[in-house]
Design a protein around this motif. Structure first.
Motif, PDB file in Angstrom:
ATOM      1  N   GLU A   1       0.843  -1.198   0.000  1.00  0.00           N
ATOM      2  CA  GLU A   1       0.000   0.000   0.000  1.00  0.00           C
ATOM      3  C   GLU A   1       0.878   1.247   0.000  1.00  0.00           C
ATOM      4  OE1 GLU A   1      -2.720   3.024   2.245  1.00  0.00           O
ATOM      5  OE2 GLU A   1      -0.664   2.395   2.653  1.00  0.00           O
TER       6      GLU A   1
ATOM      7  N   TYR B   1      -7.730  -2.123   8.478  1.00  0.00           N
ATOM      8  CA  TYR B   1      -6.470  -1.413   8.739  1.00  0.00           C
ATOM      9  C   TYR B   1      -6.483  -0.869  10.144  1.00  0.00           C
ATOM     10  CZ  TYR B   1      -9.087   2.937   8.221  1.00  0.00           C
ATOM     11  OH  TYR B   1      -9.987   3.964   8.388  1.00  0.00           O
TER      12      TYR B   1
ATOM     13  N   ILE C   1      -4.365  -4.978   6.522  1.00  0.00           N
ATOM     14  CA  ILE C   1      -3.372  -3.967   6.164  1.00  0.00           C
ATOM     15  C   ILE C   1      -2.556  -3.699   7.423  1.00  0.00           C
ATOM     16  CG2 ILE C   1      -3.043  -1.594   5.350  1.00  0.00           C
ATOM     17  CD1 ILE C   1      -5.754  -1.889   3.891  1.00  0.00           C
TER      18      ILE C   1
HETATM   19  O1  G3P Z   1      -4.836   1.339   3.698  1.00  0.00           O
HETATM   20  C1  G3P Z   1      -5.562   1.916   4.720  1.00  0.00           C
HETATM   21  C2  G3P Z   1      -4.846   3.040   5.329  1.00  0.00           C
HETATM   22  O2  G3P Z   1      -4.071   3.669   4.382  1.00  0.00           O
HETATM   23  C3  G3P Z   1      -5.688   3.957   6.127  1.00  0.00           C
HETATM   24  O3  G3P Z   1      -5.350   5.257   5.965  1.00  0.00           O
HETATM   25  O4  G3P Z   1      -4.288   7.381   6.132  1.00  0.00           O
HETATM   26  O5  G3P Z   1      -4.224   5.845   8.102  1.00  0.00           O
HETATM   27  O6  G3P Z   1      -2.856   5.387   6.141  1.00  0.00           O
HETATM   28  P1  G3P Z   1      -4.116   5.991   6.620  1.00  0.00           P
END
Ligand code: G3P
Length: 293
Positions: A57, A251, A271
């Motif tokens: 990612e 995530y 994630i």
């Molecule tokens: O892939 C999910 C993740 O990117 C959530 O957002 O901004 O916390 O990285 P962030």
């Protein structure tokens, strides 16, 4: 077999379709392998691949010249040397060209944070463009592109130029962006990030942010096939998503206990900032409980 079926059978399945339909949990390296390398840099992406992430990612913004650059925050202060170099705080990504942005050091801050550790020195690592990041990751792996800011057409143009439509997944918290992307390229697999902070102009309570059937319906109506949520999910919502041909990824899960809880609730993908820890949790789960799903 009629002509339509023949055409369907001959159509090669994209690696993304194959991946999201695997009957095992998917592990995605968040901003690469950001616990041991500076987030959203080429070394971090490389390490996530080496650790066996199914996908890597990354985050991107449109720079002033329309090129796409990988970074998480909308300003440069935390993860680059912009303040020291340009003497200004709070500089927004879209106020600089990609050449200016890529001249920044994106590793020094990480060295400072980890001073005294056994990690390698990352000073000299530059901020990468999306283009070069895709070259690195797509060589043997798949990219989960997190849109932070900018229009759908610009990202799609890059994917088309690189012949990567539906060989990556694009996700965003901006569901209008997803809707635009889906209209421009209905084949591209999209992920809707949630929870959102507000809905219909109304600020949401924590209870309203929990994934439920109405969120799944809304994700689907925007053309996304993946629900990408935090750990506020329920078995009912995940089952409902599955019944409607969708997958649920969560995530940012770094603890084995939370990974197990998410998998027990039926999550399809995790994630994580630490790919190896999550793979270990999945392996132990397999030995202790039989196959994971
Ligand atoms: O892939 C999910 C993740 O990117 C959530 O957002 O901004 O916390 O990285 P962030």
């Amino acid at each position: 077999m009629n002509a339509e079926n023949t055409a369907k059978a001959a159509e090669p399945s994209s690696p993304v379709e194959t991946l999201i339909n695997l009957h095992r949990p998917i592990v995605i390296g968040h901003r690469g392998y950001n616990q041991i390398a500076p987030e959203n840099t080429l070394p971090s992406f490389k390490l996530a691949k080496m650790a066996g992430a199914d996908m890597v990612e990354l985050d991107y913004y449109n720079a002033k010249d329309g090129k796409l650059v990988c970074i998480h925050d909308e300003v440069l202060d935390r993860t680059t040397d912009a303040v020291a170099k340009w003497g200004e705080k709070g500089v927004h990504i879209n106020s600089k060209t990609s050449d200016e942005l890529c001249s920044l050091d994106a590793g020094k801050w990480f060295d400072k944070k980890n001073a005294g550790s056994h990690l390698p020195i990352y000073a000299g690592t530059h901020l990468p463009t999306l283009d070069e990041s895709l070259d690195l990751i797509q060589d043997g792996n798949l990219t989960l592109i997190h849109h932070k800011e900018g229009d759908a057409a610009t990202c799609l143009k890059l994917l088309r130029e690189k012949n990567l439509v539906n060989k990556v997944i694009v996700q965003s918290f901006d569901w209008n962006y997803l809707k635009d992307f889906h209209q421009l390229e209905p084949n591209q697999v999209l992920g809707a990030l949630g929870p959102l902070w507000s809905r219909g102009g109304k600020q949401l309570t924590n209870a309203e942010k929990v994934l439920d059937q109405s969120w799944v319906d809304e994700v689907k109506s925007n053309g996304a096939r993946l629900v990408v949520w935090n750990n506020q999910i329920t078995r009912e919502a995940v089952d409902y998503a599955h019944q409607h041909g969708m997958k649920v990824w969560v995530y940012t899960i770094n603890e084995p206990a939370m990974a197990n809880k998410m998998l027990d609730l039926g999550a399809d993908g995790i994630i994580t900032d630490n790919t190896s820890i999550i793979w270990r949790a999945i392996a132990l789960r397999a030995t202790e409980k039989g196959l994971p799903r």
